[in-house]
Every structure is written in structure tokens, then in C-alpha cells.
Scaffold this active site. Structure first.
Site, PDB file in Angstrom:
ATOM      1  N   GLU A  30       5.209   9.979  13.472  1.00  0.00           N
ATOM      2  CA  GLU A  30       4.975   8.673  12.746  1.00  0.00           C
ATOM      3  C   GLU A  30       5.249  10.153  10.922  1.00  0.00           C
ATOM      4  O   GLU A  30       4.657  10.833  10.501  1.00  0.00           O
ATOM      5  CB  GLU A  30       4.066   8.478  12.556  1.00  0.00           C
ATOM      6  CG  GLU A  30       4.067   7.643  10.809  1.00  0.00           C
ATOM      7  CD  GLU A  30       2.323   6.657  10.876  1.00  0.00           C
ATOM      8  OE1 GLU A  30       2.113   5.865  12.300  1.00  0.00           O
ATOM      9  OE2 GLU A  30       1.790   7.013  10.287  1.00  0.00           O
ATOM     10  N   ASN A  71      -3.584  -1.900   8.157  1.00  0.00           N
ATOM     11  CA  ASN A  71      -3.966  -2.671   7.644  1.00  0.00           C
ATOM     12  C   ASN A  71      -4.067  -3.814   7.045  1.00  0.00           C
ATOM     13  O   ASN A  71      -3.600  -4.846   6.102  1.00  0.00           O
ATOM     14  CB  ASN A  71      -4.888  -2.171   5.668  1.00  0.00           C
ATOM     15  CG  ASN A  71      -5.060  -0.879   5.612  1.00  0.00           C
ATOM     16  OD1 ASN A  71      -5.618   0.012   6.739  1.00  0.00           O
ATOM     17  ND2 ASN A  71      -4.718   0.149   5.162  1.00  0.00           N
ATOM     18  N   GLU A  94       0.923  -1.001  -0.381  1.00  0.00           N
ATOM     19  CA  GLU A  94       0.134   0.221  -0.006  1.00  0.00           C
ATOM     20  C   GLU A  94       0.946   1.156  -0.040  1.00  0.00           C
ATOM     21  O   GLU A  94       1.937   1.076   1.077  1.00  0.00           O
ATOM     22  CB  GLU A  94      -0.900   0.151   1.437  1.00  0.00           C
ATOM     23  CG  GLU A  94      -1.745   1.111   1.194  1.00  0.00           C
ATOM     24  CD  GLU A  94      -3.028   1.244   1.983  1.00  0.00           C
ATOM     25  OE1 GLU A  94      -3.541  -0.524   2.397  1.00  0.00           O
ATOM     26  OE2 GLU A  94      -3.806   1.505   2.312  1.00  0.00           O
ATOM     27  N   GLU A 106       3.900   9.917  -0.367  1.00  0.00           N
ATOM     28  CA  GLU A 106       2.108   9.351  -0.839  1.00  0.00           C
ATOM     29  C   GLU A 106       1.675  10.916  -1.540  1.00  0.00           C
ATOM     30  O   GLU A 106       1.388  10.472  -2.398  1.00  0.00           O
ATOM     31  CB  GLU A 106       1.766   9.400   0.071  1.00  0.00           C
ATOM     32  CG  GLU A 106      -0.002   9.082   0.070  1.00  0.00           C
ATOM     33  CD  GLU A 106      -0.793   8.140   1.754  1.00  0.00           C
ATOM     34  OE1 GLU A 106      -0.179   7.532   2.314  1.00  0.00           O
ATOM     35  OE2 GLU A 106      -1.730   7.953   0.774  1.00  0.00           O
ATOM     36  N   ASP A 148      -3.388  14.132   7.305  1.00  0.00           N
ATOM     37  CA  ASP A 148      -2.534  12.414   6.312  1.00  0.00           C
ATOM     38  C   ASP A 148      -1.446  13.022   5.332  1.00  0.00           C
ATOM     39  O   ASP A 148      -1.701  13.288   4.344  1.00  0.00           O
ATOM     40  CB  ASP A 148      -3.662  12.468   5.439  1.00  0.00           C
ATOM     41  CG  ASP A 148      -3.286  10.970   5.026  1.00  0.00           C
ATOM     42  OD1 ASP A 148      -2.284  10.361   6.380  1.00  0.00           O
ATOM     43  OD2 ASP A 148      -4.301   9.933   4.805  1.00  0.00           O
ATOM     44  N   GLU A 151     -10.437   4.659   9.220  1.00  0.00           N
ATOM     45  CA  GLU A 151     -10.550   4.277   7.843  1.00  0.00           C
ATOM     46  C   GLU A 151     -11.638   2.652   6.980  1.00  0.00           C
ATOM     47  O   GLU A 151     -10.875   2.325   6.676  1.00  0.00           O
ATOM     48  CB  GLU A 151      -9.379   4.197   6.885  1.00  0.00           C
ATOM     49  CG  GLU A 151      -9.088   5.359   7.261  1.00  0.00           C
ATOM     50  CD  GLU A 151      -7.586   5.775   6.439  1.00  0.00           C
ATOM     51  OE1 GLU A 151      -6.699   4.897   6.024  1.00  0.00           O
ATOM     52  OE2 GLU A 151      -7.308   6.639   6.058  1.00  0.00           O
ATOM     53  N   TRP A 210     -14.398  12.832   4.084  1.00  0.00           N
ATOM     54  CA  TRP A 210     -13.158  12.501   3.804  1.00  0.00           C
ATOM     55  C   TRP A 210     -12.652  13.485   5.143  1.00  0.00           C
ATOM     56  O   TRP A 210     -11.297  12.984   5.870  1.00  0.00           O
ATOM     57  CB  TRP A 210     -11.755  11.730   3.071  1.00  0.00           C
ATOM     58  CG  TRP A 210     -12.523  10.809   2.645  1.00  0.00           C
ATOM     59  CD1 TRP A 210     -12.983  10.329   1.361  1.00  0.00           C
ATOM     60  CD2 TRP A 210     -12.075   9.290   2.482  1.00  0.00           C
ATOM     61  NE1 TRP A 210     -13.304   9.056   1.422  1.00  0.00           N
ATOM     62  CE2 TRP A 210     -12.405   8.157   2.067  1.00  0.00           C
ATOM     63  CE3 TRP A 210     -10.952   8.637   4.172  1.00  0.00           C
ATOM     64  CZ2 TRP A 210     -11.791   7.115   1.875  1.00  0.00           C
ATOM     65  CZ3 TRP A 210     -10.873   7.426   3.727  1.00  0.00           C
ATOM     66  CH2 TRP A 210     -10.712   6.830   3.192  1.00  0.00           C
ATOM     67  N   ARG A 223     -11.990  17.002  10.860  1.00  0.00           N
ATOM     68  CA  ARG A 223     -10.883  15.396  11.207  1.00  0.00           C
ATOM     69  C   ARG A 223     -10.276  15.875  11.637  1.00  0.00           C
ATOM     70  O   ARG A 223      -9.509  15.429  12.437  1.00  0.00           O
ATOM     71  CB  ARG A 223     -10.960  15.578   9.268  1.00  0.00           C
ATOM     72  CG  ARG A 223      -9.680  14.161  10.150  1.00  0.00           C
ATOM     73  CD  ARG A 223      -9.553  12.990   8.292  1.00  0.00           C
ATOM     74  NE  ARG A 223      -8.455  12.748   8.157  1.00  0.00           N
ATOM     75  CZ  ARG A 223      -8.015  12.376   7.069  1.00  0.00           C
ATOM     76  NH1 ARG A 223      -8.786  12.139   5.488  1.00  0.00           N
ATOM     77  NH2 ARG A 223      -7.030  11.251   6.569  1.00  0.00           N
TER      78      ARG A 223
HETATM   79  C1  GCU Z   1      -3.435   7.221   4.643  1.00  0.00           C
HETATM   80  C2  GCU Z   1      -3.232   5.929   3.496  1.00  0.00           C
HETATM   81  C3  GCU Z   1      -3.732   5.082   3.949  1.00  0.00           C
HETATM   82  C4  GCU Z   1      -3.067   4.580   4.739  1.00  0.00           C
HETATM   83  C5  GCU Z   1      -4.062   5.068   6.056  1.00  0.00           C
HETATM   84  C6  GCU Z   1      -3.027   4.652   7.234  1.00  0.00           C
HETATM   85  O1  GCU Z   1      -4.791   7.859   4.344  1.00  0.00           O
HETATM   86  O2  GCU Z   1      -4.553   6.716   1.971  1.00  0.00           O
HETATM   87  O3  GCU Z   1      -2.952   3.913   2.308  1.00  0.00           O
HETATM   88  O4  GCU Z   1      -3.871   3.403   4.845  1.00  0.00           O
HETATM   89  O5  GCU Z   1      -2.925   6.347   5.950  1.00  0.00           O
HETATM   90  O6  GCU Z   1      -2.040   5.560   6.961  1.00  0.00           O
HETATM   91  O7  GCU Z   1      -2.811   3.823   7.827  1.00  0.00           O
END
Ligand code: GCU
Length: 834
Positions: free
Chosen positions: A395, A212, A169, A401, A373, A293, A551, A344
Site C-alpha cells: 500500500e 473507516n 478522509e 497526507e 504510517d 484505530e 500513537w 508500534r
Molecule cells: C492514517 C490516517 C488515517 C487512516 C489510517 C489508515 O492513520 O491518518 O486517516 O484512517 O491511516 O490507513 O487506516
């Protein structure tokens, strides 16, 4: 000519020093690595040193593991060991400053013996000291006679978002080096190489799977696999942890619930933990993404976040020093935008409110640097000011990204600097974010850093050679967050590409400019990276996508005004989540730093900035300036031709040219979009006015048809052409409507997933260009499958002589669902950017 390099060795190439310099070094006669087992980092250090001396100095030096009873350290010997292992009687008494865990002391003796001592506070420290010695040597920098160094924080970890099926991811450098097809890979060679890179910049831990997560991680075969990964990384002093899926008790364990207070669930996790420690006895612990999410979590079962975290914490406790890294990234992604109080950015403080005192002492809260984010610019997360007792892990993201996915150059330390040096003024006292992360501000024993890195199996690791400076720098910053970003990139450049001043200066200058250039053409004044957040690829421009969904990355742009009102007085109250001195600054648009103006305030487009410009004119100017600066990157890179190997030269040149093209797509999309929205023209009349373009839809078409592009701003004048079907070729022709002369001819087209169209470009009878739409392979990332701001791209053919009456013709051959789409052609006289 330099031999081709693929990037695998990154900054650990150990390129030979020129012979006359190599000769000036002592001839080393022995390496003594004081270790008892092959898997000890001290043993690794000995072998690394042997390899490095051979490559850098051409010296073959033998290794022994003891001094063999010698009462004195022999001359020209390099001794590596821990404080406890060094036979001080033989070495002579030394004054060594107190070293923290993982610290080291390095000493090139100046007593004429040419001996070197590398002493670690622990085995890992000895390895770090050895790398320090080698990296100084590789840059031909003198080794100090006495140099002690200790880390700012004990936690200096990497997160990989690798899935069991081998995808990653937000990975832009190939497939996973850890997993494939549901299992841990058999061949872990790349894992060892990764651990080596990490150790060389003193990173000491890694969570190997995606936040995830999937319950199948805990299948017996994978438990054994995780054991193999840990065994592979351990000799480099790197420990592993795992990310867990909260509902595993139900989905893998067959239990009726995953409620963290249910006794069966508790014993399920206790059992899992026992098994994991059987395979990974030094496991770091568990990373938990829950109630985020769509992920399940304790809230799903009516429990608190602390109930969830503490369940894992208690399971870990009997086994050693394992911790729970509980992510603060908890928010509702179905927020109602019509409610102007919703925000958010408030979520983390709200969700973690009241929990600081109730977490077990082996729970750490892992907090992304900003409240949303990983955007191109954010203020620090306000939660950083609320944790007093429960330590934090800060973090970052090394994979880019929201910062161009390694296809745009963005050297990140200048961005990190805005966070690390931010003074949150907690309780009215100096509270730099870096002092919070190090644990110094609140006296925490364990805290520090994590970064989402997402290397893949491409030999470049991240998909781009230049992007590797971010991984290198991340390690350096964890160790010392006050490092100087210029000297860090200089060191990295010398090690990765060589010390020629043109190389060092060019790469340093490009890198140091890159984040600000990227910010200029993507999202200014704190409005965030204006990319598509709905189609999930988070890459190209799509400002409308920020709003109108749950979002919460909203801009609240309408015809008159833009920005989130996060004030306490009239907005979401987010400014008030910061300590009072900071809150006061953010509450008022006049005191808010302008690069965060639209983060905290909803202001008219005509709001006047300190420069005297309006917000909208600032947008236009920044996008034009940023894109213009990006045009200089490929030209400046050319200075390195012949100074570095052709392979890495070309690989990088392709990316910088691609970036230059895509920066124009960003510029035009954002400027066109906001012009359409507010109707306020650009003072300099640039927006929507492109005098050197021929629109594809205005050409004479055969086998091609005109289509509207969605969103409209992703195409010049909103339209493009595609072939009539995916079986037939199309041609588009025009008589060149510009005076004869030399031009750089640029074709803007769309290169999306679903096929690899072929294009030919003719001027009269002359073929001047021939290419394939295969960027997804070349740039290694997931563009969209549509014609939009992600897939829009440009190719340029330089110095083409055009005569009066010349006919330009594009021949497009479609493939699959990619119908050889073309937007426009520009004829650019030298020096013109359009
Ligand atoms: C962002 C990202 C996701 C990721 C999430 C996270 O939203 O796009 O892919 O899972 O961050 O940090 O958990």
C-alpha cells in the site's frame, strides 16, 4: 497564448501536434474495434482513439466493429482487438511474445501499409495498448513496429477514502466524486472520467469508500448506487470493491453480535455478499480495516484476525474471484511510551504472527510500505519479509497526507524507489520488495499494489496540477516498478503541459528535487515527518506532538538524545523482525543507512555522522538547506510563464510560493524546538537569529494585543498579535529600522479555519499589499482552527522601495474566530532569505 486549462483532462489532453509534424503522420482511414458490446473496453478504446486522433492530428476517422469480411487488413487502418478476436488470417501471422493478463502488443506495420495493430491479451489489454499508442502519438514519439508489454502484477488498485456524506478522509482535492449526503451521487460523470485516467495508466481496480467504513454503505439504495458506479467504470476495465465496517451485523443487521464465528453473523455476511454480487457481478472483493484505530474487529470478539478475514473470504468464494484485502495496519494506539520496549513498528509482525498458513486462499494482506504510517521516509515494513504463503498488496499513498497535502510539491517515485528496490534478503536470497509484490519471489498468482489516492471533485483532481504526476507515476510503477522516475515525470510533463524543453526540464528538475527538499525541512535521519499527529491534520510542524501520547510515532527526544532504539540488544527488538542480513545492518548505528539512523537508534545530539557533522548540526543544516532550495521553486517556475496556459501557471505559482513560505515555518519551528531542547547552538549562528525581522509584538499596537503562541516554536520569539475582538480592526506600526533601499517585504501571519481576516499593508501612505486569509479555500485542505504550525504562513511583496523614516503599518480586520493574527514582518534585501 495557450487557452486556459482546468486540469480535468490531466495527462489525457491530447494537445494538437504542430501542423508540420501532424502532416508527417499517415492519414488514417479507419479504426476497427473488434468488440461485441458498447460496454466492452475494446469499444471504449475505439472511441478513445477516434477522439485522440481528432485532437492530436486533426483527423476524423470512422470506427467499425468488424473487418466486414475483408481478407486483408486495409491500409492505414488501426485494428484493436483481443488475441482471440483478431482475424489472424486477414492480418497475417505475427510473432507475439507471451502476454500476461492485461498485457498488450502494439505494432505499427513497416510494410508500407501504415496499418497499426493493437492487440490485448484481454479486452483491458487492448484498451491499454490503445492508450499507449495515443500517448506515444501525443508526445510525437515513434510507434514501435513490435512492442509487447505486460504488467508486473495483476493487482494495480486504487483506494479512495471517501465517506458517504461526501467528505474524503485525507482528501485535498474537493469533495467526493462518488458519494454525497449518505448516498451514491446521481451524476457519475466524474467517475467515468476518473476511470479513464486510471485505465490510461493501466490501473484496473478501485475500492470506492473509506477504510473507516460505515454500515450504511450496505443500505439497498447504496447497493444500487454501487452497481451504477461499477457499470460506469467497467467500460474502462476498472472493477470496484468496497471497504466494510466490521460491526455491520450488529449496527445495521440488528444482530446481538458481530462475532465472526457466530453462525448468524456468517449468514448475514453471506447474504450481504449475495446482494452485492447482484449489483456488482464482477466485484473485486472486500477491504477490511479491523482492530485498528478504534475500529472493531475479530479481536473484539476474542477471535483471531484470520477468523475475521476468513469469514469474509468464505462469503466471497461462491461468487467468483473476489478477494479479501485484509489490512495489516493493526496496532494499539494507546501504547505506553514509558515502556521502552513498546513499539508500534512491531505491531504488524506481532499481530500477524502465525497466521500466514491459516488464511483462506482468497485472503491477501494489504501492507503499508513502512511499519508506521506513510512517513517521509521509512524502512520497508518488516511484515513484507514474513508472508510466504499468503500474498500481499503493497500500500502506497498518492495523496500526500504526511508529505505536504498537495500544498507542497513532493514527487513520490524517488520515495517509492527506496521501498521497491529494498532487498530484504529473505532466507539469504535476493528479495527485492518489488519482486515480493509482483508475486515472483514466492510464486503467488495474485498480488500487487494499492494506493490511497483520494481524488476529489475539484477540476485538478488532487488539488494541485503538479501532484497529478504521482497518480500517473503510480500506474506506471505498478506496471513496471523498475521504471525510471525521471523519464516517467518527463513523459507526464510532455503530456500534461507540452514538450517545450524549458517546460520539460523545469518540471522534471523541480519534481525530482522535491521529495528530498521536503524531507530536509520536515524530518531528517529517519525521525519521521515531524508534524502534528495529535490534532489529526498531519500537516504543519509540531515535533513535541510526536511524543507523550499513545500513537507510537515517537521520537523519544529529550535534552541529550533523540531517536527510537529499535535494536534487539537494548531496544524494542524491531530490527530483529527483519531477516538476519538486514537485521544485522539495522542493529548497529554505524551500518544503518544514515537516512534511517534515528528510526533505529537513540543517539546523543552530539553523535557524529559520516559527514563529520553532529546529529543536531545536521538537523540545522538540512532545514536551512531544504528551505533555501524551496525558495528557488517559485522563481524557477516563472520560466514557464507564457509557455503554458496562465490558469495552470498561476494555480501552481501560488502553491510554490506558499510552499516556500511554509518551508521557512518548518525550518524555524524544528530548529527552534530542538535548540530549546538540547541547548546546543547552531555553528553558523542562524537559529533564533533573524536580523531582518520586525516582530509584530514589538510594533506600536492599536486594537491589537500580544499573545503567546502554542506551541512556542510556531511563532518567531514565541509571540504574535491578534485583534482585541472579532469586531474591531487593529493596527500595528513601526518605523522601518533598516537602511533605505529595495526590499522584498514578507508578512508572516496565521490563516486558520473559522474566518477570513482582511489585511492591508501600508508603507507611509502607500498601500503595498491587500489580502484575505482564505488559504483553506484556495489550497483546499483542512488547516487547523488554531494559530500554530499548520496555519502559519507568509505573503511576500517584492521590490518595495523603502525610504529613511518610512512607517510600515498593518491594518488587520478580523472575521469570525480568526483575529487577523500576525507574527512578524521581514525586510529582505535581494538574495537574503530570513
Ligand atoms: C492514517 C490516517 C488515517 C487512516 C489510517 C489508515 O492513520 O491518518 O486517516 O484512517 O491511516 O490507513 O487506516
Amino acid at each position: 497564448m495557450a487557452a486556459p486549462e482546468d486540469g480535468l483532462e490531466a495527462w489525457l489532453r491530447y494537445a494538437p501536434l504542430p501542423a508540420e509534424i501532424a502532416k508527417s503522420y499517415p492519414r488514417y482511414l479507419g479504426i476497427v474495434a473488434l468488440c461485441e458490446s458498447e460496454t466492452s473496453p475494446v469499444c471504449t478504446a475505439g472511441k478513445e482513439l477516434q477522439d485522440g486522433l481528432k485532437k492530436i492530428l486533426g483527423q476524423q476517422v470512422d470506427i467499425t466493429n468488424t473487418l466486414n469480411g475483408a481478407d486483408e487488413l486495409p491500409a492505414s487502418t488501426i485494428l484493436i482487438g483481443t488475441l482471440n478476436a483478431v482475424p489472424w488470417a486477414a492480418v497475417g501471422k505475427q510473432v507475439i511474445p507471451t502476454l500476461k493478463e492485461d498485457g498488450f502488443w502494439l505494432s505499427a506495420r513497416n510494410d508500407g501499409t501504415a496499418a497499426v495493430l493493437i492487440v490485448g491479451q484481454n479486452e483491458r489489454g487492448a484498451l491499454y495498448g490503445t492508450f499507449e499508442f495515443l500517448m506515444l502519438l501525443a508526445q510525437n514519439k515513434p510507434c514501435p513496429t513490435s512492442y509487447a508489454s505486460s504488467p508486473s502484477a495483476p493487482i494495480r488498485w486504487v483506494n479512495q477514502w471517501d465517506n458517504l456524506d461526501g467528505t474524503i478522509e485525507r482528501g485535498y482535492g474537493g469533495r467526493s466524486i462518488f458519494f454525497n449526503d449518505g448516498e451514491v451521487l446521481k451524476d457519475l460523470t466524474r467517475v467515468a472520467q476518473y476511470a479513464r485516467l486510471m485505465a490510461s495508466v493501466r490501473l484496473n481496480g478501485i475500492v470506492v469508500n473509506n477504510v473507516n467504513s460505515h454500515c450504511n454503505l450496505l443500505h439497498p439504495i447504496n447497493l444500487r448506487g454501487l452497481g451504477r458506479i461499477a457499470d460506469t467504470m467497467r467500460p474502462w476495465g476498472v472493477r470496484i470493491g468496497v471497504a466494510l465496517y466490521f460491526d455491520t451485523p450488529q449496527e445495521l443487521g440488528g444482530l446481538p453480535t458481530s462475532d465472526p464465528l457466530d453462525s448468524e453473523v456468517v449468514s448475514y455476511w453471506n447474504g450481504v455478499t449475495v446482494q452485492l454480487y447482484q449489483h456488482v457481478p464482477d466485484m473485486l472483493g472486500y477491504l477490511i480495516k479491523a482492530n485498528s484505530e478504534g475500529q472493531p474487529g475479530p479481536l473484539t470478539y476474542g477471535r483471531t484476525l484470520a477468523d475475521g478475514a476468513n469469514m469474509f473470504a468464505k462469503a466471497l468464494k461462491p461468487h467468483g474471484d473476489g478477494i479479501v484485502m485484509y489490512r495489516a495496519f493493526v496496532y494499539n494506539h494507546h501504547l505506553d511510551e514509558s515502556d521502552w520496549k513498546n513499539d508500534r513498528a512491531n505491531a504488524a509482525v506481532e499481530f500477524f504472527d502465525g497466521l500466514d498458513d491459516v488464511f483462506e486462499d482468497n485472503v491477501l494482506v494489504q501492507i503499508k510500505y513502512g511499519p508506521i504510517d506513510f512517513q517521509v521516509r521509512e524502512p520497508p515494513s518488516p511484515l513484507l519479509a514474513h508472508q510466504r504463503r499468503t500474498p500481499i498488496i503493497l500500500e502506497f499513498q498518492v495523496c500526500q497526507e504526511y508529505l505536504g497535502q498537495q500544498s507542497h510539491l513532493a514527487y513520490l517515485p524517488p520515495l517509492w524507489r527506496t521501498i521497491l528496490d529494498f532487498d530484504l534478503r529473505i532466507d539469504g536470497k535476493p528479495s527485492l520488495v518489488r519482486d515480493i509484490a509482483s508475486g515472483n519471489r514466492f510464486g503467488w498468482k495474485r498480488s500487487g499494489y494499492a494506493a490511497v489516492v483520494n481524488v476529489g471533485n475539484d477540476t485538478t483532481w488532487l488539488g494541485s496540477h503538479l501532484a497529478m504526476s504521482n497518480l500517473y507515476a503510480y500506474g506506471r510503477y505498478c506496471w513496471d516498478p523498475s521504471s525510471n522516475e525521471t523519464s516517467v515525470v518527463q513523459d507526464w510533463t510532455r503530456l500534461s503541459f507540452g514538450g517545450h524543453p524549458t517546460i520539460v526540464n523545469t518540471i522534471t528538475e523541480l519534481s525530482m528535487e522535491s521529495w528530498s527538499v521536503y524531507e530536509s525541512y520536515t524530518g531528517n535521519l529517519g525521525i519521521q515527518t515531524l508534524c502534528d499527529i495529535v490534532k489529526t491534520c498531519h500537516y504543519g510542524p509540531s515535533p513535541a506532538a510526536m511524543d507523550g501520547n499513545g500513537w507510537g510515532q515517537w521520537t523519544r527526544a529529550d535534552a541529550h538524545a533523540i531517536g527510537m532504539d529499535r535494536t534487539v540488544a537494548t531496544g524494542t527488538g524491531n530490527a530483529g523482525q527483519y531477516p538476519p542480513e538486514v537485521a544485522t545492518v539495522f542493529e548497529n548505528p554505524r551500518t544503518t543507512p544514515e537516512d534511517l539512523l534515528l528510526w533505529f537508534h537513540h543517539v546523543p545530539y552530539t553523535y557524529q555522522l559520516k559527514s563529520g557533522k553532529t546529529v543536531i548540526q545536521h538537523f540545522y543544516d538540512a532545514h536551512y538547506e531544504g528551505a533555501q532550495r524551496a525558495q528557488t521553486f517559485p522563481a524557477r517556475w516563472k520560466a514557464l510563464r507564457g509557455l503554458i496556459d496562465d490558469k495552470r501557471f498561476e494555480h501552481t505559482a501560488i502553491r510554490l510560493s506558499y510552499q516556500a513560505g511554509h518551508s521557512l515555518i518548518w525550518r524555524d519551528s524544528i530548529c527552534t524546538f530542538y535548540y530549546a531542547k538540547c541547548g546546543i547552538p547552531d555553528k553558523h549562528n542562524r537559529v533564533g537569529n533573524h536580523q531582518w525581522r520586525v516582530e509584530a509584538e514589538d510594533m506600536v499596537l492599536s486594537g491589537y494585543k500580544i499573545i503567546p503562541i502554542t506551541p512556542f516554536e510556531s511563532a518567531s520569539k514565541g509571540k504574535a498579535i491578534i485583534t482585541d475582538s472579532n469586531r474591531t480592526r487593529g493596527t500595528a506600526k513601526c518605523v522601518v529600522p533598516f537602511p533605505p533601499g529595495k526590499y522584498n517585504i514578507a508578512v508572516n501571519y496565521y490563516d486558520h479555519l473559522g474566518g477570513k481576516s482582511r489585511y492591508q499593508l501600508f508603507l507611509g501612505e502607500r498601500l503595498i499589499g491587500d489580502w484575505t486569509g482564505d488559504l483553506e479555500e484556495c489550497l483546499l485542505h483542512d488547516f487547523s482552527d488554531l494559530r500554530d504550525g499548520h496555519s502559519a504562513t507568509r505573503i511576500t511583496f517584492n521590490d518595495i522601495q523603502v525610504e529613511r523614516g518610512d512607517v510600515l503599518m498593518i491594518v488587520g480586520t478580523p472575521d469570525g474566530t480568526e483575529l487577523a493574527p500576525v507574527d512578524y514582518v521581514s525586510f529582505l534585501p535581494e538574495g537574503i532569505i530570513d
